[in-house]
Design a protein around this motif. Structure first.
Motif, PDB file in Angstrom:
ATOM      1  N   PHE A 114       5.339  -6.724  -4.980  1.00 18.97           N
ATOM      2  CA  PHE A 114       4.109  -7.484  -5.197  1.00 18.97           C
ATOM      3  C   PHE A 114       2.941  -6.563  -4.877  1.00 18.97           C
ATOM      4  N   SER A 115       1.947  -6.531  -5.784  1.00 24.36           N
ATOM      5  CA  SER A 115       0.746  -5.725  -5.525  1.00 24.36           C
ATOM      6  C   SER A 115      -0.476  -6.428  -6.102  1.00 24.36           C
ATOM      7  N   ALA A 143       6.814   6.107  -1.479  1.00 22.65           N
ATOM      8  CA  ALA A 143       7.040   5.107  -0.438  1.00 22.65           C
ATOM      9  C   ALA A 143       7.713   5.733   0.774  1.00 22.65           C
ATOM     10  N   PHE A 144       7.319   5.253   1.922  1.00 25.32           N
ATOM     11  CA  PHE A 144       7.943   5.628   3.188  1.00 25.32           C
ATOM     12  C   PHE A 144       8.404   4.328   3.808  1.00 25.32           C
ATOM     13  N   GLY A 145       9.681   4.235   4.138  1.00 27.31           N
ATOM     14  CA  GLY A 145      10.177   2.962   4.625  1.00 27.31           C
ATOM     15  C   GLY A 145      11.231   3.087   5.702  1.00 27.31           C
ATOM     16  N   PHE A 146      11.648   1.952   6.175  1.00 26.41           N
ATOM     17  CA  PHE A 146      12.662   1.804   7.201  1.00 26.41           C
ATOM     18  C   PHE A 146      13.914   1.234   6.559  1.00 26.41           C
ATOM     19  N   THR A 147      15.067   1.756   6.916  1.00 28.74           N
ATOM     20  CA  THR A 147      16.330   1.226   6.382  1.00 28.74           C
ATOM     21  C   THR A 147      17.161   0.663   7.529  1.00 28.74           C
ATOM     22  N   PHE A 148      17.920  -0.364   7.194  1.00 26.79           N
ATOM     23  CA  PHE A 148      18.817  -0.981   8.171  1.00 26.79           C
ATOM     24  C   PHE A 148      20.103  -1.356   7.449  1.00 26.79           C
ATOM     25  N   GLY A 177       7.031  -4.449  -0.941  1.00 26.88           N
ATOM     26  CA  GLY A 177       8.260  -4.577  -1.693  1.00 26.88           C
ATOM     27  C   GLY A 177       9.481  -4.571  -0.799  1.00 26.88           C
ATOM     28  N   VAL A 178      10.582  -5.096  -1.343  1.00 27.49           N
ATOM     29  CA  VAL A 178      11.853  -5.137  -0.631  1.00 27.49           C
ATOM     30  C   VAL A 178      12.955  -4.755  -1.606  1.00 27.49           C
ATOM     31  N   ASP A 179      13.826  -3.858  -1.170  1.00 26.94           N
ATOM     32  CA  ASP A 179      15.026  -3.505  -1.926  1.00 26.94           C
ATOM     33  C   ASP A 179      16.230  -3.956  -1.120  1.00 26.94           C
TER      34      ASP A 179
END
Length: 178
Positions: free
Chosen positions: A21-22, A168-173, A2-4
């Motif tokens: 999407f899954s 969820a564990f994610g990266f932010t920019f 996924g993308v936010d």
């Protein structure tokens, strides 16, 4: 996957768009099938892939601006389930309203990057288990109904919902930030 994407209107309030999407497997316990050949009856659990595409408009409220900052998020959109065409003997698509609620924490690593840990509840409204069941009614368990009990099928789209808790564990920019 996924993308936010979020645009912050001010330091604490943001609006954005989310796409996910899954491709999970159907739980065979909810889709039993009974086949009788002479004096022998076989009970199977039908398991097959389902493709889920979901999108939503979302809002984010940050509760701090330090290196560690908690936040709340929520949104509304639509989910679409595509049942495997080989399992359903043809293409089948189901779509209904999606609502999400959640929260998390951002950990700023540098000027423009960070890590995010989030818990979000995806609420699939209008979900009806019968819509994704590919087992034809003539194969429903009749001889041994308690071997693989069929769940209550009195669920109607207006009142049914399914909750899917996501961690969820994610990266932010953040482009252009210091």
């Amino acid at each position: 996957v996924g993308v936010d994407g979020v645009y912050f209107l001010n330091r604490n309030l943001g609006i954005g768009f989310s796409v996910d999407f899954s491709r999970p497997q159907a739980d065979g316990r909810y889709h039993p099938a009974e086949f009788t050949f002479g004096d022998t009856t076989f009970v199977f659990q039908a398991t097959y892939p389902i493709t889920i595409f979901q999108y939503q408009l979302m809002g984010v409220v940050t509760l701090g601006s330090g290196r560690i900052s908690p936040y709340l998020t929520g949104g509304a959109g639509e989910y679409r389930m595509y049942v495997d065409p080989q399992s359903a003997a043809g293409a089948r698509q189901i779509s209904h309203t999606l609502v999400t609620l959640g929260g998390g924490v951002n950990l700023r690593l540098g000027g423009s990057s960070g890590l995010r840990l989030e818990v979000r509840d995806f609420i699939y409204t209008g979900y009806d288990l019968n819509e994704v069941n590919t087992v034809k009614s003539r194969f429903n368990p009749l001889r041994f109904p308690d071997v693989s009990p069929v769940p209550d099928d009195r669920c109607y789209r207006a009142t049914c919902k399914l909750n899917n808790l996501q961690i969820a564990f994610g990266f932010t920019f953040v482009p252009g930030s210091q």
